[in-house]
Design an enzyme around this catalytic site. Sequence first.
Site, mmCIF file in Angstrom:
data_model
loop_
_atom_site.group_PDB
_atom_site.id
_atom_site.type_symbol
_atom_site.label_atom_id
_atom_site.label_comp_id
_atom_site.label_asym_id
_atom_site.label_seq_id
_atom_site.Cartn_x
_atom_site.Cartn_y
_atom_site.Cartn_z
ATOM 1 C CE LYS A 54 -32.532 18.194 -4.683
ATOM 2 N NZ LYS A 54 -32.194 18.480 -3.224
ATOM 3 C CD GLN A 98 -33.650 21.389 -1.153
ATOM 4 O OE1 GLN A 98 -33.795 20.337 -1.771
ATOM 5 N NE2 GLN A 98 -32.232 21.511 -0.984
ATOM 6 C CG ASP A 121 -30.405 14.318 0.818
ATOM 7 O OD1 ASP A 121 -29.876 14.293 -0.298
ATOM 8 O OD2 ASP A 121 -31.155 15.246 1.415
#
Length: 305
Positions: A54, A98, A121
């Site tokens: 990422k 994460q 997200d």
Amino acid sequence: MSATIIDGKAFAATVREKVAAHVARLKDENGITPGLAVVLVGEDPASQVYVRSKGKQTVETGMNSYEHKLEADTSEADLLALIDKLNKDPAVHGILVQLPLPKHLDEDLVINAIDPAKDVDGFHISNVGLLGTGQKSMVPCTPLGCLMMLRDHHGSLSGLDAVVIGRSNIVGKPMAQLLLGDSCTVTIAHSRTKDLPEVVRRADIVVAAVGRPEMVPGDWIKPGATVIDVGINRIDAPEKGTREDGSVKTRLVGDAHYESCAAVAGAITPVPGGVGPMTIACLLANTLTACCRANGLEEPEGLTA
Ligand code: NAD
């Protein structure tokens, strides 16, 4: 094999190019550089790989990447303090924590501490509610990538019968909302669904997000249907031989049985090289979108739901 192969790797490259071009314009015309902060708690090897990837792709598209690596025993208070700092930092437009988090940390509490406008997200309860009510939101990356590929392949999705197999909060449910938003007739199937093969046979669009290797065979697929395979499953591949330590080599497969589904479907995403690469590309797109919204600027076209 008759199906068109939907090449997610190539599609993701075009998404990244669009993001990079828009980022370059933002810098030139507005003096703004979008920034993504990724928070990793602990040393889960798979999570480390994702976070590295990422960060690398964020920088490659011209955005700033801020990585925060915290010890596995970080307290909830310290993690929440970092999120608060990132929420207030004007250089940070997107925040991603994460998952999974170590067991002592409350994932819902942590995710809901992120400023919804920076929640790239799309897991914050506000974004879930906004998506569910058809309002502008941050959309979870994997379903957004699936939607982009479906729109690209079909043009309009209006009136199509879609079956989403799997009802998770990160894939199945938001996928169903997005398909509903594009006027599909949506069925969500799951582990308790009665006669899953018959349900799937009705579908013009099948999205498989279960996590069971090759569970959807070709004879469940309506001829000409589109199969979007979200599953990523590692299975033994004795045909590839053994490693130096004597263990059997492995390969990745999806939730759909690729060969038999591709023989019947009109289009299918392969695993690997289908949905997977689109997920990070959509994270970059979401970061750009969040930056544009934060600055009251026009959003990039074709990169949001
Ligand atoms: P999950 O475990 O949270 O949810 C799985 C869902 O499948 C559940 O809702 C369950 O009801 C359903 N299910 C289980 N057994 C079933 C059965 N026999 N029949 C019908 N439904 C059944 O999983 P998830 O996080 O949604 O992920 C699903 C898969 O997608 C996994 O393989 C995961 O690795 C993969 N995934 C891929 C990406 C990507 O970027 N490509 C992103 C997220 C998840």
